[in-house]
Design a protein around this motif. Structure first.
Motif, PDB file in Angstrom:
ATOM      1  N   GLU A  87       0.701  -1.141   0.102  1.00  0.00           N
ATOM      2  CA  GLU A  87       0.026   0.106  -0.106  1.00  0.00           C
ATOM      3  C   GLU A  87       0.750   1.349   0.096  1.00  0.00           C
ATOM      4  N   THR A  90       2.188   1.688  -3.628  1.00  0.00           N
ATOM      5  CA  THR A  90       0.977   2.057  -4.564  1.00  0.00           C
ATOM      6  C   THR A  90       0.156   3.299  -4.113  1.00  0.00           C
ATOM      7  N   GLU A  91       0.134   3.505  -2.898  1.00  0.00           N
ATOM      8  CA  GLU A  91      -0.797   4.582  -2.464  1.00  0.00           C
ATOM      9  C   GLU A  91       0.031   5.245  -1.418  1.00  0.00           C
ATOM     10  N   ALA A  94      -2.528   8.448   0.188  1.00  0.00           N
ATOM     11  CA  ALA A  94      -3.651   7.650   0.874  1.00  0.00           C
ATOM     12  C   ALA A  94      -2.922   7.265   2.301  1.00  0.00           C
TER      13      ALA A  94
END
Length: 229
Positions: A87, A90-91, A94
């Motif tokens: 995560e 990729t993000e 966020a």
């Protein structure tokens, strides 16, 4: 640094508490076994054989159970860390927002939480999320082999006391000596476990002593009944 020291202290206390509980299990289970056999026969060989068998079976069972349990926990923690790593890759934005929200939920102002989240992310994003979001210390995952060995040793140490207490005295003194020794050891375990857990000492001691006394009473009655039959 403070978080790391706190986690280390907590880990040591957990290990110590687990050791006390393992010794407690060794005392009660072995005492119940040898007192039950002593109720059925006066043969020192039979009592010793049963006690040693119980000690080995109990310690190995504890070790195996602890190994499986800690291995499952370690696998779950590794899987959670891997998900978090993906995560973050990729993000990242966020995840930064999520870390900010978690820090703000702990009482920081929104601006200060954002600043802290950015600094933690720059230093080590995965470690920050592991600690704050998952409650995991990445470098201190539990070792199943250590846990298994600790359980084996703790159970064995606890089991040796009732085993020696029942085989060393003469036949007429075996059960009384074992009962006194076991209740004394359970009192000590209750005091130590209460101190470690911050619980009331009298209540912990009372539970321990009553549980051990009931276990020995029941097994002695069963053994005596079967021996007489």
């Amino acid at each position: 640094m403070a978080d790391t020291q706190s986690a280390a202290i907590s880990t040591r206390l957990n290990w110590l508490r687990a050791g006390v509980l393992g010794a407690n299990d060794g005392i009660i289970s072995t005492a119940g076994l040898v007192v039950g056999v002593a109720g059925a026969t006066t043969s020192r060989t039979a009592i010793l054989t049963a006690g040693v068998a119980g000690l080995l079976a109990g310690s190995l069972s504890m070790a195996a159970g602890e190994y499986v349990s800690v291995s499952s926990q370690r696998d779950s923690e590794r899987a959670a860390l891997e998900v978090e790593r993906q995560e973050l890759a990729t993000e990242p934005e966020a995840e930064l927002d999520e870390l900010t929200d978690l820090l703000a939920a702990r009482g920081l102002s929104r601006d200060l939480a954002r600043e802290a989240a950015e600094q933690l992310t720059e230093r080590d994003a995965l470690r920050a999320h592991a600690r704050v979001e998952l409650g995991i210390e990445p470098d201190e995952l539990a070792n199943p082999w250590h846990a298994a060995l600790a359980s084996l040793v703790a159970f064995t140490v606890g089991a040796v006391l009732p085993l020696l207490a029942v085989v060393l005295p003469g036949a007429s003194w075996r059960v009384p000596v074992t009962v006194v020794a076991v209740l004394g050891a359970l009192t000590l375990c209750g005091v130590v476990s209460a101190r470690l857990g911050g619980a009331p000492v009298p209540r912990a001691v009372w539970r321990n002593v009553v549980g051990g006394a009931v276990a020995m009473g029941v097994t002695y009655a069963v053994g005596h009944g079967l021996g007489s039959a």
